[in-house]
Design a protein around this motif. Structure first.
Motif, mmCIF file in Angstrom:
data_model
loop_
_atom_site.group_PDB
_atom_site.id
_atom_site.type_symbol
_atom_site.label_atom_id
_atom_site.label_comp_id
_atom_site.label_asym_id
_atom_site.label_seq_id
_atom_site.Cartn_x
_atom_site.Cartn_y
_atom_site.Cartn_z
ATOM 1 N N GLU A 201 21.511 28.355 3.245
ATOM 2 C CA GLU A 201 21.526 27.955 4.655
ATOM 3 C C GLU A 201 21.945 26.490 4.736
ATOM 4 O OE1 GLU A 201 20.849 29.709 7.350
ATOM 5 O OE2 GLU A 201 19.673 31.458 6.693
ATOM 6 N N VAL A 203 22.256 23.713 7.328
ATOM 7 C CA VAL A 203 21.769 23.454 8.684
ATOM 8 C C VAL A 203 22.346 22.134 9.171
ATOM 9 C CG1 VAL A 203 19.728 23.214 10.147
ATOM 10 C CG2 VAL A 203 19.637 24.693 8.118
ATOM 11 N N THR A 220 19.933 25.517 19.704
ATOM 12 C CA THR A 220 19.436 25.392 18.337
ATOM 13 C C THR A 220 20.525 24.787 17.450
ATOM 14 O OG1 THR A 220 20.141 27.653 17.855
ATOM 15 C CG2 THR A 220 17.860 27.338 18.578
ATOM 16 N N ARG A 223 24.104 26.609 12.150
ATOM 17 C CA ARG A 223 23.809 26.923 10.750
ATOM 18 C C ARG A 223 24.936 27.762 10.180
ATOM 19 N NH1 ARG A 223 19.954 30.601 9.970
ATOM 20 N NH2 ARG A 223 19.609 31.087 12.173
ATOM 21 N N THR A 225 25.196 30.430 7.277
ATOM 22 C CA THR A 225 24.401 31.240 6.352
ATOM 23 C C THR A 225 25.331 31.975 5.403
ATOM 24 O OG1 THR A 225 22.693 31.582 8.041
ATOM 25 C CG2 THR A 225 22.692 33.094 6.161
ATOM 26 N N GLN A 338 14.213 28.876 6.913
ATOM 27 C CA GLN A 338 14.905 29.864 7.732
ATOM 28 C C GLN A 338 14.614 31.251 7.179
ATOM 29 O OE1 GLN A 338 16.626 29.164 10.496
ATOM 30 N NE2 GLN A 338 16.395 26.934 10.256
#
Length: 339
Positions: A201, A203, A220, A223, A225, A338
């Motif tokens: 992840e 971020v 938010t 990110r 992933t 996460q």
């Protein structure tokens, strides 16, 4: 030994820095370095290799792939199974030697490395080595503060004796260089956890200014992933406007790349790909001796501090996310794992 001969070594290479040098010396007396292939099956996973392509065959990420825009990085390898018949080996090794020293540090290197001259054997391994040498050392009280070791409650029953070997490790690392200074890297791995998954992840930081003060919902952080398992692929998490009239409603959305959906070709097994590279003599995805020793040099002070303090691992129940103390590592920096 014939010029075309090759030897494959499975991790871990030794159990500490000194024993890894003994192994490497013994093999090196018979084979040249170019003939030695130290295999790490995580580097053969499609998604791990695609991380290299995503970073270096596309231009949009490179300007923001640094401490100015990235807040932190999480690397998770969780397993639902226990030691599964490997108790004799695992009890001598533990999660730090079995997973962190090789798999997780290799993934950290691929995230943090500088662009090589080209994606080939030594250029890639040169850049990974620079990352390992830039890791801030953990020793003494820094180990106590930045690592968590755990053991699931039924481990002793599985191996048939009491043990203080860790089956879970979480740690906080930093890469002290121009690109990554101040960016925490959180690593965790364990057995008998709630999920079977391997993810990276990345971020990103929050926008520097709130542009939608009267909107509903929450923006938010973005990110990226990277999923190694169970469904190999990538997701880019964004904030979007929820469709409809009236005011702006912010809603999380994602761009999803699933390799199974995007490509018709069968994704080869990691070992299948790596052994084919051995036959072809392609060393890019294999660890060079100096890489292995640099990884042991960083891990060894952690092992020494654990042995010196003789603190038993924190117990956690099978089927959970591991010791609750692991949540404190990112929490101290205002972050959460996460899930």
């Amino acid at each position: 030994v014939e010029e075309t001969s090759r030897i494959v070594l499975e991790k871990p290479i030794g159990s500490d820095l000194a024993s890894s040098r003994v192994v490497n010396d013994a093999v090196g007396r018979v084979f040249e370095e170019r003939q030695i292939f130290r295999i790490d099956h995580y580097l053969g996973k499609e998604s791990v290799q695609n991380l290299l392509v995503t970073r270096f065959a596309n231009v949009f990420l490179e300007p923001i792939w640094n401490s100015r825009w990235i807040d932190h990085v999480q690397i998770t390898v969780s397993e639902k199974l226990g030691v599964a018949g490997r108790g004799e080996y695992y009890d001598r090794s533990g999660a730090l030697r079995d997973m962190v020293q090789n798999h997780l540090l290799q993934m950290l290197c691929l995230v943090a490395m500088e662009p090589p001259t080209y994606v080939g054997g030594d250029p890639v391994r040169d850049e990974k080595l620079k990352v390992l040498r830039a890791l801030v050392p953990l020793a003494g009280s820094d180990v106590d503060r930045n690592t968590v070791r755990g053991q699931y409650t039924t481990y002793g029953e599985e191996i048939g004796r009491p043990s203080t070997t860790e089956t879970f490790v979480a740690l906080r690392a930093e890469v002290q260089n121009w690109r990554w200074a101040g960016v925490p890297f959180y690593l965790r791995t364990g057995k008998r956890l709630a999920r079977q998954e391997s993810t990276i992840e990345v971020v990103f930081k929050e926008p520097p200014h709130t542009m939608f003060p009267h909107s509903e919902g929450v923006a938010t952080p973005n990110r990226l992933t990277i999923r190694m398992q169970p469904d190999e692929g990538m997701q880019l998490h964004l904030t979007a406007k929820h469709p409809g009239p009236g005011g702006i409603r912010l809603h999380p959305a994602s761009l999803d790349l699933s390799y199974a959906d995007a490509f018709d070709e069968r994704s080869p097994d990691a070992y299948e790909r790596l052994l084919l590279d051995v036959m072809r003599g392609i060393p890019t995805l294999f660890m060079r001796r100096d890489e292995v020793e640099a990884a042991w040099a960083w891990v060894e002070p952690i092992l020494e501090q654990w042995e010196r303090t003789a603190v038993e691992p924190v117990r956690y129940h099978p089927g959970t996310d591991g010791p609750a103390a692991a949540a404190l590592l990112p929490a101290r920096d205002g972050h959460t794992w996460q899930e």
